[in-house]
Design a protein around this motif. Structure first.
Motif, PDB file in Angstrom:
ATOM      1  N   PHE A   1      33.186  46.843  33.906  1.00 49.88           N
ATOM      2  CA  PHE A   1      33.789  47.967  34.622  1.00 49.88           C
ATOM      3  C   PHE A   1      32.678  48.594  35.461  1.00 49.88           C
ATOM      4  O   PHE A   1      31.657  49.034  34.915  1.00 49.88           O
ATOM      5  CB  PHE A   1      34.378  48.978  33.643  1.00 49.88           C
ATOM      6  N   THR A   2      32.877  48.636  36.787  1.00 44.39           N
ATOM      7  CA  THR A   2      31.770  48.965  37.674  1.00 44.39           C
ATOM      8  C   THR A   2      32.109  50.050  38.684  1.00 44.39           C
ATOM      9  O   THR A   2      33.275  50.266  39.022  1.00 44.39           O
ATOM     10  CB  THR A   2      31.306  47.694  38.410  1.00 44.39           C
ATOM     11  N   ASP A   3      31.048  50.709  39.150  1.00 46.18           N
ATOM     12  CA  ASP A   3      31.116  51.725  40.194  1.00 46.18           C
ATOM     13  C   ASP A   3      30.042  51.359  41.210  1.00 46.18           C
ATOM     14  O   ASP A   3      28.871  51.220  40.842  1.00 46.18           O
ATOM     15  CB  ASP A   3      30.853  53.108  39.584  1.00 46.18           C
ATOM     16  N   PRO A   4      30.399  51.183  42.482  1.00 45.18           N
ATOM     17  CA  PRO A   4      29.408  50.733  43.462  1.00 45.18           C
ATOM     18  C   PRO A   4      28.270  51.715  43.698  1.00 45.18           C
ATOM     19  O   PRO A   4      27.201  51.327  44.174  1.00 45.18           O
ATOM     20  CB  PRO A   4      30.237  50.532  44.734  1.00 45.18           C
ATOM     21  N   ASP A   5      28.469  52.992  43.369  1.00 52.78           N
ATOM     22  CA  ASP A   5      27.424  53.998  43.562  1.00 52.78           C
ATOM     23  C   ASP A   5      26.511  54.160  42.347  1.00 52.78           C
ATOM     24  O   ASP A   5      25.593  54.983  42.358  1.00 52.78           O
ATOM     25  CB  ASP A   5      28.056  55.358  43.895  1.00 52.78           C
TER      26      ASP A   5
ATOM     27  N   TYR B   1      34.478  41.417  37.389  1.00 55.65           N
ATOM     28  CA  TYR B   1      34.382  42.841  37.698  1.00 55.65           C
ATOM     29  C   TYR B   1      35.765  43.504  37.689  1.00 55.65           C
ATOM     30  O   TYR B   1      36.740  42.960  38.203  1.00 55.65           O
ATOM     31  CB  TYR B   1      33.769  43.056  39.082  1.00 55.65           C
ATOM     32  N   MET B   2      35.794  44.703  37.106  1.00 54.18           N
ATOM     33  CA  MET B   2      36.959  45.568  37.199  1.00 54.18           C
ATOM     34  C   MET B   2      36.497  46.927  37.719  1.00 54.18           C
ATOM     35  O   MET B   2      35.348  47.329  37.518  1.00 54.18           O
ATOM     36  CB  MET B   2      37.660  45.705  35.847  1.00 54.18           C
TER      37      MET B   2
ATOM     38  N   VAL C   1      43.144  48.965  41.586  1.00 60.45           N
ATOM     39  CA  VAL C   1      42.058  49.884  41.260  1.00 60.45           C
ATOM     40  C   VAL C   1      42.521  51.005  40.328  1.00 60.45           C
ATOM     41  O   VAL C   1      41.858  51.321  39.334  1.00 60.45           O
ATOM     42  CB  VAL C   1      41.417  50.460  42.538  1.00 60.45           C
ATOM     43  N   ASP C   2      43.666  51.614  40.623  1.00 64.13           N
ATOM     44  CA  ASP C   2      44.170  52.695  39.763  1.00 64.13           C
ATOM     45  C   ASP C   2      44.448  52.199  38.346  1.00 64.13           C
ATOM     46  O   ASP C   2      44.118  52.878  37.365  1.00 64.13           O
ATOM     47  CB  ASP C   2      45.445  53.292  40.357  1.00 64.13           C
ATOM     48  N   GLU C   3      45.065  51.021  38.243  1.00 67.69           N
ATOM     49  CA  GLU C   3      45.395  50.485  36.934  1.00 67.69           C
ATOM     50  C   GLU C   3      44.137  50.163  36.132  1.00 67.69           C
ATOM     51  O   GLU C   3      44.072  50.421  34.919  1.00 67.69           O
ATOM     52  CB  GLU C   3      46.250  49.211  37.075  1.00 67.69           C
ATOM     53  N   GLN C   4      43.117  49.640  36.796  1.00 70.10           N
ATOM     54  CA  GLN C   4      41.890  49.295  36.095  1.00 70.10           C
ATOM     55  C   GLN C   4      41.123  50.546  35.673  1.00 70.10           C
ATOM     56  O   GLN C   4      40.554  50.593  34.573  1.00 70.10           O
ATOM     57  CB  GLN C   4      41.035  48.387  36.974  1.00 70.10           C
ATOM     58  N   LEU C   5      41.142  51.560  36.507  1.00 72.48           N
ATOM     59  CA  LEU C   5      40.532  52.837  36.134  1.00 72.48           C
ATOM     60  C   LEU C   5      41.230  53.421  34.911  1.00 72.48           C
ATOM     61  O   LEU C   5      40.582  53.875  33.963  1.00 72.48           O
ATOM     62  CB  LEU C   5      40.616  53.813  37.304  1.00 72.48           C
ATOM     63  N   ALA C   6      42.555  53.385  34.913  1.00 74.87           N
ATOM     64  CA  ALA C   6      43.329  53.923  33.784  1.00 74.87           C
ATOM     65  C   ALA C   6      43.049  53.133  32.511  1.00 74.87           C
ATOM     66  O   ALA C   6      42.919  53.712  31.423  1.00 74.87           O
ATOM     67  CB  ALA C   6      44.821  53.894  34.115  1.00 74.87           C
ATOM     68  N   LEU C   7      42.940  51.800  32.626  1.00 74.27           N
ATOM     69  CA  LEU C   7      42.662  50.979  31.451  1.00 74.27           C
ATOM     70  C   LEU C   7      41.286  51.298  30.890  1.00 74.27           C
ATOM     71  O   LEU C   7      41.112  51.422  29.661  1.00 74.27           O
ATOM     72  CB  LEU C   7      42.757  49.493  31.815  1.00 74.27           C
TER      73      LEU C   7
END
Length: 241
Positions: free
Chosen positions: A124-128, A151-152, A198-204
């Motif tokens: 689970f990643t954040d580009p920043d 990557y999620m 993206v929303d679904e992966q953030l929620a998961l």
């Protein structure tokens, strides 16, 4: 001696009272419904402790209840056997996380894979995120070790943030891997929009209890919080049965 018909009537009343009594599952569901009606129990089983039942929730969360539903425990249950302490709660969580991740189509991820992967990790990643960028630099080394990197999306600042918009652009790019490489190098991406997960992966990720990135999940559902050097991470990932 009591008349037979009196004994029969007494037994009948006793049996009827048992039938009306709530089972442990019914009692526990009633308790949970009273405080949080929308809380969904995925699995309900007896625990290894007599008189205690397990309520398995989404994301591998586990609650322990007394059979009458009046008392609840939240925490880890250990099994001390052969001189070792086995975290039974963690095992339940790992299996649940692995099952939920396996239900996510790989086509919804950004995947960097060797020709013949020996195992995989889900990140689970954040580009920043600086440590996410550092980990991404070591993806070639992980691939060389036989590890597929999936990557999620997990923009830490949530929907509408700069990282969120960048991840949407990555997922909507014609070449997701190239776009991810650019995002991790802090190169500007052409804004893009499309139907995306993206929303679904953030929620998961939030259901899994992820709070920071990178959050690395091994093939068996074991979660590693934070960056690990490629050599160390490869050793851990390849040790999973």
């Amino acid at each position: 001696m009591r008349p037979l018909h009196v004994i029969s009537a007494t037994l009948l009343c006793f049996t009827a009272s048992l039938a009306l009594a709530e089972s442990p599952e019914q009692a526990i569901r009633s308790s949970l419904k009273a405080i949080q009606p929308d809380l969904e129990i995925q699995t309900f089983v007896a625990s290894p402790l007599p008189g205690i039942h397990e309520a398995h929730l989404s994301g591998g969360r586990v609650l322990y209840f007394s059979d009458d539903g009046r008392h609840m425990l939240q925490g880890y249950l250990f099994d001390f056997k052969d001189g070792k302490a086995v975290n039974l709660t963690e095992q339940i969580k790992n299996r649940a996380v692995a099952k939920e991740l396996n239900a996510v189509p790989v086509s919804d991820m950004v995947v960097f894979s060797p020709e013949k992967p020996k195992t995989h990790i889900t990140v689970f990643t954040d580009p920043d995120c600086g440590f996410c960028q550092k980990l991404h630099e070591e993806v070639p080394a992980l691939n060389k070790a036989g590890i597929e990197v999936r990557y999620m999306a997990f923009p830490r600042q949530g929907a509408g943030s700069a990282a969120y918009n960048t991840l949407v652009s990555v997922w909507c790019a014609d070449d997701r891997r190239s776009a991810m490489n650019k995002a991790k190098s802090r190169e500007a991406l052409a804004p893009a929009n499309c139907e995306n997960p993206v929303d679904e992966q953030l929620a998961l990720g939030e259901v899994f209890g992820i709070q920071g990135t990178p959050a690395i999940v091994l093939a068996d559902g074991t979660m590693i919080s934070g960056y690990r050097p490629a050599a160390e991470l490869a050793k851990i990932a390849l040790s999973v049965k």
